[in-house]
Design a protein around this motif. Sequence first.
Motif, PDB file in Angstrom:
ATOM      1  N   ILE A 125       0.836  -1.208   0.000  1.00  0.00           N
ATOM      2  CA  ILE A 125       0.000   0.000   0.000  1.00  0.00           C
ATOM      3  C   ILE A 125       0.868   1.254   0.000  1.00  0.00           C
ATOM      4  O   ILE A 125       0.602   2.201  -0.758  1.00  0.00           O
ATOM      5  CB  ILE A 125      -0.960  -0.012   1.210  1.00  0.00           C
ATOM      6  N   ASP A 126       1.916   1.253   0.814  1.00  0.00           N
ATOM      7  CA  ASP A 126       2.832   2.404   0.842  1.00  0.00           C
ATOM      8  C   ASP A 126       3.433   2.657  -0.531  1.00  0.00           C
ATOM      9  O   ASP A 126       3.559   3.809  -0.959  1.00  0.00           O
ATOM     10  CB  ASP A 126       3.962   2.179   1.854  1.00  0.00           C
ATOM     11  N   GLN A 127       3.793   1.592  -1.219  1.00  0.00           N
ATOM     12  CA  GLN A 127       4.392   1.755  -2.551  1.00  0.00           C
ATOM     13  C   GLN A 127       3.369   2.252  -3.575  1.00  0.00           C
ATOM     14  O   GLN A 127       3.691   3.081  -4.430  1.00  0.00           O
ATOM     15  CB  GLN A 127       5.029   0.446  -3.013  1.00  0.00           C
TER      16      GLN A 127
ATOM     17  N   ARG B 150       0.863   4.157  -2.905  1.00  0.00           N
ATOM     18  CA  ARG B 150       0.710   5.588  -2.595  1.00  0.00           C
ATOM     19  C   ARG B 150       1.880   6.384  -3.171  1.00  0.00           C
ATOM     20  O   ARG B 150       1.691   7.456  -3.733  1.00  0.00           O
ATOM     21  CB  ARG B 150       0.598   5.799  -1.097  1.00  0.00           C
ATOM     22  N   HIS B 151       3.091   5.860  -3.005  1.00  0.00           N
ATOM     23  CA  HIS B 151       4.290   6.504  -3.543  1.00  0.00           C
ATOM     24  C   HIS B 151       4.154   6.704  -5.058  1.00  0.00           C
ATOM     25  O   HIS B 151       4.583   7.726  -5.599  1.00  0.00           O
ATOM     26  CB  HIS B 151       5.533   5.669  -3.222  1.00  0.00           C
ATOM     27  N   LEU B 152       3.548   5.732  -5.738  1.00  0.00           N
ATOM     28  CA  LEU B 152       3.388   5.800  -7.191  1.00  0.00           C
ATOM     29  C   LEU B 152       2.222   6.689  -7.613  1.00  0.00           C
ATOM     30  O   LEU B 152       2.053   6.954  -8.806  1.00  0.00           O
ATOM     31  CB  LEU B 152       3.216   4.393  -7.774  1.00  0.00           C
ATOM     32  N   GLY B 153       1.414   7.141  -6.648  1.00  0.00           N
ATOM     33  CA  GLY B 153       0.352   8.084  -6.958  1.00  0.00           C
ATOM     34  C   GLY B 153      -0.993   7.483  -7.307  1.00  0.00           C
ATOM     35  O   GLY B 153      -1.862   8.173  -7.852  1.00  0.00           O
ATOM     36  N   TYR B 154      -1.206   6.212  -6.985  1.00  0.00           N
ATOM     37  CA  TYR B 154      -2.516   5.618  -7.231  1.00  0.00           C
ATOM     38  C   TYR B 154      -3.534   6.212  -6.263  1.00  0.00           C
ATOM     39  O   TYR B 154      -3.198   6.617  -5.150  1.00  0.00           O
ATOM     40  CB  TYR B 154      -2.467   4.095  -7.083  1.00  0.00           C
ATOM     41  N   SER B 155      -4.790   6.243  -6.681  1.00  0.00           N
ATOM     42  CA  SER B 155      -5.845   6.830  -5.855  1.00  0.00           C
ATOM     43  C   SER B 155      -6.199   5.911  -4.689  1.00  0.00           C
ATOM     44  O   SER B 155      -6.004   4.694  -4.756  1.00  0.00           O
ATOM     45  CB  SER B 155      -7.097   7.086  -6.699  1.00  0.00           C
TER      46      SER B 155
ATOM     47  N   VAL C 290      -7.756   0.740  -2.165  1.00  0.00           N
ATOM     48  CA  VAL C 290      -8.714  -0.013  -1.339  1.00  0.00           C
ATOM     49  C   VAL C 290      -9.202  -1.246  -2.099  1.00  0.00           C
ATOM     50  O   VAL C 290      -9.305  -2.345  -1.535  1.00  0.00           O
ATOM     51  CB  VAL C 290      -9.893   0.892  -0.903  1.00  0.00           C
ATOM     52  N   ARG C 291      -9.482  -1.092  -3.385  1.00  0.00           N
ATOM     53  CA  ARG C 291      -9.954  -2.220  -4.200  1.00  0.00           C
ATOM     54  C   ARG C 291      -8.870  -3.297  -4.300  1.00  0.00           C
ATOM     55  O   ARG C 291      -9.141  -4.482  -4.114  1.00  0.00           O
ATOM     56  CB  ARG C 291     -10.365  -1.736  -5.591  1.00  0.00           C
ATOM     57  N   TRP C 292      -7.633  -2.880  -4.563  1.00  0.00           N
ATOM     58  CA  TRP C 292      -6.542  -3.854  -4.697  1.00  0.00           C
ATOM     59  C   TRP C 292      -6.211  -4.504  -3.365  1.00  0.00           C
ATOM     60  O   TRP C 292      -5.900  -5.692  -3.308  1.00  0.00           O
ATOM     61  CB  TRP C 292      -5.307  -3.191  -5.291  1.00  0.00           C
TER      62      TRP C 292
ATOM     63  N   LEU D 165       3.108  -4.841 -10.401  1.00  0.00           N
ATOM     64  CA  LEU D 165       4.430  -4.851 -11.028  1.00  0.00           C
ATOM     65  C   LEU D 165       5.053  -3.461 -11.056  1.00  0.00           C
ATOM     66  O   LEU D 165       6.280  -3.329 -11.001  1.00  0.00           O
ATOM     67  CB  LEU D 165       4.326  -5.414 -12.449  1.00  0.00           C
ATOM     68  N   ALA D 166       4.228  -2.427 -11.119  1.00  0.00           N
ATOM     69  CA  ALA D 166       4.741  -1.056 -11.149  1.00  0.00           C
ATOM     70  C   ALA D 166       5.550  -0.723  -9.904  1.00  0.00           C
ATOM     71  O   ALA D 166       6.443   0.136  -9.947  1.00  0.00           O
ATOM     72  CB  ALA D 166       3.591  -0.067 -11.311  1.00  0.00           C
ATOM     73  N   ILE D 167       5.277  -1.394  -8.803  1.00  0.00           N
ATOM     74  CA  ILE D 167       6.047  -1.162  -7.568  1.00  0.00           C
ATOM     75  C   ILE D 167       7.541  -1.326  -7.862  1.00  0.00           C
ATOM     76  O   ILE D 167       8.357  -0.574  -7.343  1.00  0.00           O
ATOM     77  CB  ILE D 167       5.576  -2.120  -6.456  1.00  0.00           C
ATOM     78  N   TRP D 168       7.879  -2.269  -8.717  1.00  0.00           N
ATOM     79  CA  TRP D 168       9.274  -2.537  -9.048  1.00  0.00           C
ATOM     80  C   TRP D 168       9.679  -1.974 -10.410  1.00  0.00           C
ATOM     81  O   TRP D 168      10.837  -1.623 -10.603  1.00  0.00           O
ATOM     82  CB  TRP D 168       9.539  -4.048  -9.053  1.00  0.00           C
TER      83      TRP D 168
END
Length: 162
Positions: free
Chosen positions: A75-77, A79-84, A89-91, A140-143
């Motif tokens: 979740i922190d990642q 947020r870092h990437l700018g997802y709403s 919450v859905r993911w 996958l965007a986290i990495w």
Amino acid sequence: MGKYLLLLLFSLSAQAADLDRLHKIGSGEMQFLFWTLYRAELYGAEPDYQAAGDKALRINYYRDIDNDALIEATIDQWRHLGYSDEQIVRWQAHIQGLWPDVRQGDSLTLWVNTQGDSHFYFGDKKLGQIQDQTFGEAFLAIWLSERTSEPELRQGLLGLRQ
């Protein structure tokens, strides 16, 4: 009934073994302070990373981490990437009851197929499938995102450095 059970077991093991049919694109380790937390490996249908096509990320853990900590870090990642918050919450609902605690030596693998469905494995055991077309790419965007908090790990996963 025994025939169907064997077919189901063969199907599950074939899905877990599909990783062997992909190309290993790259790998890298995640460091936190003085500790190495895990080694990640990226696989794809082609030798170079392609956004389209089957892809998988395997994480081999070097430390014990409970599932709540894994989910919170994810979740922190996001947020870092700018997802709403709505997307997060859905993911989060998808992974909340799915992910186990991990121990040193365990591996979690995400397989995203060409249809965009996400399949999670704990070792060779299938944990479940997520049929949210946005989940796999966001995970996958986290990495792999250019905005990742770990650019050196991204470089290693994409095979851009040795």
